[in-house]
Design a protein around this motif. Structure first.
Motif, mmCIF file in Angstrom:
data_model
loop_
_atom_site.group_PDB
_atom_site.id
_atom_site.type_symbol
_atom_site.label_atom_id
_atom_site.label_comp_id
_atom_site.label_asym_id
_atom_site.label_seq_id
_atom_site.Cartn_x
_atom_site.Cartn_y
_atom_site.Cartn_z
ATOM 1 N N GLN A 45 -9.958 -8.035 -3.154
ATOM 2 C CA GLN A 45 -9.855 -6.622 -3.563
ATOM 3 C C GLN A 45 -10.355 -6.479 -4.998
ATOM 4 O O GLN A 45 -10.977 -5.488 -5.338
ATOM 5 C CB GLN A 45 -8.401 -6.134 -3.482
ATOM 6 C CG GLN A 45 -8.117 -5.339 -2.244
ATOM 7 C CD GLN A 45 -7.511 -6.225 -1.184
ATOM 8 O OE1 GLN A 45 -6.922 -7.252 -1.487
ATOM 9 N NE2 GLN A 45 -7.650 -5.813 0.062
ATOM 10 N N VAL A 91 -4.000 0.428 -1.903
ATOM 11 C CA VAL A 91 -4.110 -1.033 -1.764
ATOM 12 C C VAL A 91 -2.965 -1.813 -2.420
ATOM 13 O O VAL A 91 -2.423 -2.748 -1.821
ATOM 14 C CB VAL A 91 -5.499 -1.531 -2.238
ATOM 15 C CG1 VAL A 91 -5.547 -3.050 -2.330
ATOM 16 C CG2 VAL A 91 -6.581 -1.029 -1.289
ATOM 17 N N ASN A 131 -10.585 -7.248 5.921
ATOM 18 C CA ASN A 131 -9.989 -7.011 7.232
ATOM 19 C C ASN A 131 -10.782 -7.707 8.332
ATOM 20 O O ASN A 131 -10.212 -8.131 9.335
ATOM 21 C CB ASN A 131 -9.906 -5.502 7.505
ATOM 22 C CG ASN A 131 -8.482 -4.989 7.384
ATOM 23 O OD1 ASN A 131 -7.625 -5.658 6.808
ATOM 24 N ND2 ASN A 131 -8.234 -3.811 7.930
ATOM 25 N N ARG A 186 -1.365 -4.211 0.312
ATOM 26 C CA ARG A 186 -1.725 -5.634 0.236
ATOM 27 C C ARG A 186 -0.830 -6.403 -0.711
ATOM 28 O O ARG A 186 -0.899 -7.628 -0.757
ATOM 29 C CB ARG A 186 -3.164 -5.786 -0.235
ATOM 30 C CG ARG A 186 -4.186 -5.292 0.750
ATOM 31 C CD ARG A 186 -4.630 -6.416 1.677
ATOM 32 N NE ARG A 186 -5.401 -5.861 2.773
ATOM 33 C CZ ARG A 186 -6.004 -6.581 3.705
ATOM 34 N NH1 ARG A 186 -5.951 -7.879 3.683
ATOM 35 N NH2 ARG A 186 -6.660 -5.988 4.687
ATOM 36 N N CYS A 223 -12.232 -2.728 5.137
ATOM 37 C CA CYS A 223 -13.052 -3.570 4.269
ATOM 38 C C CYS A 223 -13.343 -4.929 4.901
ATOM 39 O O CYS A 223 -12.791 -5.303 5.934
ATOM 40 C CB CYS A 223 -12.362 -3.756 2.926
ATOM 41 S SG CYS A 223 -10.739 -4.542 3.049
ATOM 42 N N THR A 274 -6.011 -2.609 11.001
ATOM 43 C CA THR A 274 -6.248 -1.248 10.538
ATOM 44 C C THR A 274 -6.446 -1.131 9.033
ATOM 45 O O THR A 274 -6.074 -2.009 8.268
ATOM 46 C CB THR A 274 -5.034 -0.384 10.906
ATOM 47 O OG1 THR A 274 -3.897 -0.910 10.217
ATOM 48 C CG2 THR A 274 -4.788 -0.405 12.404
ATOM 49 N N CYS A 275 -6.989 0.025 8.653
ATOM 50 C CA CYS A 275 -7.255 0.362 7.252
ATOM 51 C C CYS A 275 -6.567 1.687 6.928
ATOM 52 O O CYS A 275 -6.530 2.582 7.750
ATOM 53 C CB CYS A 275 -8.760 0.492 7.066
ATOM 54 S SG CYS A 275 -9.228 1.141 5.454
ATOM 55 N N HIS A 276 -6.040 1.784 5.715
ATOM 56 C CA HIS A 276 -5.271 2.972 5.337
ATOM 57 C C HIS A 276 -5.881 3.673 4.137
ATOM 58 O O HIS A 276 -5.268 4.548 3.530
ATOM 59 C CB HIS A 276 -3.831 2.534 5.013
ATOM 60 C CG HIS A 276 -2.826 3.621 5.122
ATOM 61 N ND1 HIS A 276 -2.051 4.018 4.057
ATOM 62 C CD2 HIS A 276 -2.465 4.401 6.143
ATOM 63 C CE1 HIS A 276 -1.242 4.997 4.436
ATOM 64 N NE2 HIS A 276 -1.476 5.240 5.695
ATOM 65 N N ILE A 277 -7.100 3.302 3.786
ATOM 66 C CA ILE A 277 -7.652 3.730 2.508
ATOM 67 C C ILE A 277 -7.865 5.244 2.437
ATOM 68 O O ILE A 277 -7.646 5.856 1.412
ATOM 69 C CB ILE A 277 -8.949 2.941 2.167
ATOM 70 C CG1 ILE A 277 -9.222 2.953 0.679
ATOM 71 C CG2 ILE A 277 -10.166 3.434 2.917
ATOM 72 C CD1 ILE A 277 -8.476 1.931 -0.100
ATOM 73 N N CYS A 289 -3.396 -2.630 7.102
ATOM 74 C CA CYS A 289 -2.854 -1.775 6.049
ATOM 75 C C CYS A 289 -2.107 -0.541 6.561
ATOM 76 O O CYS A 289 -1.180 -0.081 5.905
ATOM 77 C CB CYS A 289 -3.962 -1.390 5.076
ATOM 78 S SG CYS A 289 -4.538 -2.821 4.110
#
Ligand code: SAH
Ligand code: SF4
Ligand code: F3S
Length: 462
Positions: free
Chosen positions: A209, A174, A21, A178, A18, A53-56, A90
């Motif tokens: 968020q 999230v 980030n 977060r 997002c 990084t993103c973990h969504i 994340c």
């Protein structure tokens, strides 16, 4: 602790996921620059590579591991020592030690609320000769320790005002990556906004968020609508945007801001995820589809030309054909200008991941295909509907072809313009009056028709 051997190290920072980030990645780059690093354009030219990084969704994390593998392999193939590798963001928070197990080449793992410690962690990596990990979730203090000097800001600059989430939707990582909802103080946000404007920004995008859950920690009377009004009043600000709102945090005053603040752009990103009450309930969204539709109607009453955007998940556990049809019906009813749609991805540790009624991949794919076709149609219809309009475009960057520039319309459309032979050359930050002349699904073409304001001096100092 100093880091003498690597004082002039070159750093490459990459952001996934997002906009928050992206904001964080810029802060990390600034932080490392302050401790003597120079930016590197690619991982191949870097001594330190930071992957924010993103973990969504599933693929987001897998991408990180293959990226680490590629950086190591490229260095080996070129006979270079491999750079120090930092996994931030994340995935770092969610996987922790697991990152080091899966990727022994990683030197530092740092969570989204701890990255102000990055220079110390890199120094400790050298001093102790082993990987470092910091996953502290003490979000409230992070911003106080970050550089927000913004030596040169882009025409449209991100500004994180709120982080974290207390809503615990059944599908979402999230709240775990977060941490809890934390708002920065109004004073800190306004100070950073002023700095960004002084550094050349003309548009500010307030990020969170659940950005509209913002509340001044020192004064609960000051809510998100207050913040919109306060930022809109700053001298030098031409445009104001925000993302992402949550339906449950919308207030009358937030809606009214769209009627009252000329700086606030006619664009709203308000995710709904599903048009079925049964699915919304199972998702723990804690509102009904009808509530969402009514909200959109009220935003549109305040600002009739509002471009509406949303997020959708298809194939959530238990979603029936009828549930999915309800999502299509909601979309047909509301006419989106833009939207993001995803197939449900079970995330370890979230309540929905172990539920019965997981939907087979081919059903998810078929539903996603139908939803995306409809959304694409609506996006094209929205873009076509703006043909013939005159509007200001904020120029952001050069286009692909020589002489072309790309800017954003008030409705967040990318608009390609090319100054004619008699026109003065354009620059990022210029605001030009444009006649929208042609529409594609993802961008518009425009003809320059009006006066432009000059780029603020500070932006040219970049
Ligand atoms: N706070 C925002 C959304 C943040 S995540 C909100 O509640 O509206 C961005 C989007 O990713 C979500 O809106 C959702 O559509 C999608 N998403 C989140 N978790 C997902 C999952 N497990 N599988 C598929 N999509 C997901
Ligand atoms: Fe995730 Fe729901 Fe929080 Fe949005 S509101 S970040 S979807 S838990
Ligand atoms: Fe991804 Fe974390 Fe943002 S999971 S979407 S980077 S909050």
């Amino acid at each position: 602790m100093t880091d003498s051997g690597r004082l002039r190290r070159r750093v490459h920072v990459r952001a996934y996921g997002c906009q928050m980030n992206v904001y964080d990645a810029d802060r990390m780059a600034e932080l490392l620059a302050r401790s003597g690093s120079r930016p590197a354009a690619s991982a191949a030219e870097a001594d330190v590579v930071v992957l924010n990084t993103c973990h969504i969704r599933e693929k987001a994390a897998a991408k990180v591991y293959s990226e680490v593998g590629r950086i190591v392999a490229d260095a080996r193939a070129a006979g270079r020592p491999r750079p120090r590798i930092v996994v931030a963001g994340c995935v770092a928070q969610a996987e922790g030690e697991e990152v080091l197990r899966r990727s022994p080449a990683v030197d530092v793992v740092v969570g989204p609320q701890a990255y102000h410690r990055l220079p110390d962690l890199l120094a400790a990596r050298e001093a102790e000769g082993r990987p470092q990990l910091d996953l502290a979730l003490a979000g409230a203090t992070k911003f106080d320790r970050l550089p927000t000097g913004a030596r040169a800001a882009p025409p449209s600059a991100f500004l994180t005002v709120q982080e974290g989430c207390d809503k615990f939707c059944a599908f979402c990582v999230v709240p775990y990556t977060r941490g809890a909802e934390v708002s920065r103080s109004g004073e800190a946000v306004l100070a950073e906004a002023r700095r960004l404007l002084a550094a050349g920004a003309r548009e500010l995008v307030l990020l969170g968020q659940n950005v509209n859950a913002w509340r001044d920690p020192a004064d609960s009377q000051k809510d998100f609508a207050w913040l919109l009004e306060a930022v809109a009043a700053l001298p030098g600000l031409v445009r104001l945007r925000y993302t992402t709102s949550h339906p449950r945090d919308v207030t009358d005053r937030q809606i009214a801001a769209h009627a009252q603040l000329p700086q606030l752009m006619p664009y709203l990103h308000l995710p709904v995820q599903s048009g079925s009450d049964a699915v919304l309930k199972a998702m723990n969204r804690r509102h009904r589809a009808e509530t969402y539709v009514r909200l959109i109607e009220r935003f549109r009453a305040a600002r009739p030309d509002l471009a509406v955007s949303g997020d959708f998940i298809v194939g959530f556990p238990g979603e029936t054909d009828a549930d999915f049809e309800a999502t299509l019906a909601l979309v047909r009813n509301l006419h989106y200008a833009q939207a993001f749609s995803f197939r449900y991805s079970p995330r370890p540790g979230t309540p929905a991941a172990d539920r019965n009624g997981q939907i087979p991949e081919e059903v998810q794919a078929e539903r996603l295909g139908r939803l995306q076709a409809l959304l694409r149609e609506q996006q094209l219809a929205f873009n076509r509907g703006t043909i013939g309009r005159r509007c200001p475009i904020l120029i952001e960057r050069p286009g692909r072809a020589a002489g072309q520039w790309i800017g954003k319309s008030p409705w967040l459309q990318s608009v390609v313009v090319a100054p004619g032979p008699g026109d003065a050359p354009l620059a990022p930050g210029d605001l030009v009056e444009v006649h929208l002349s042609a529409a594609g699904p993802n961008s518009m073409e425009g003809r320059i028709v009006g006066l432009r304001t000059a780029t603020p001096g500070a932006a040219e100092a970049a």
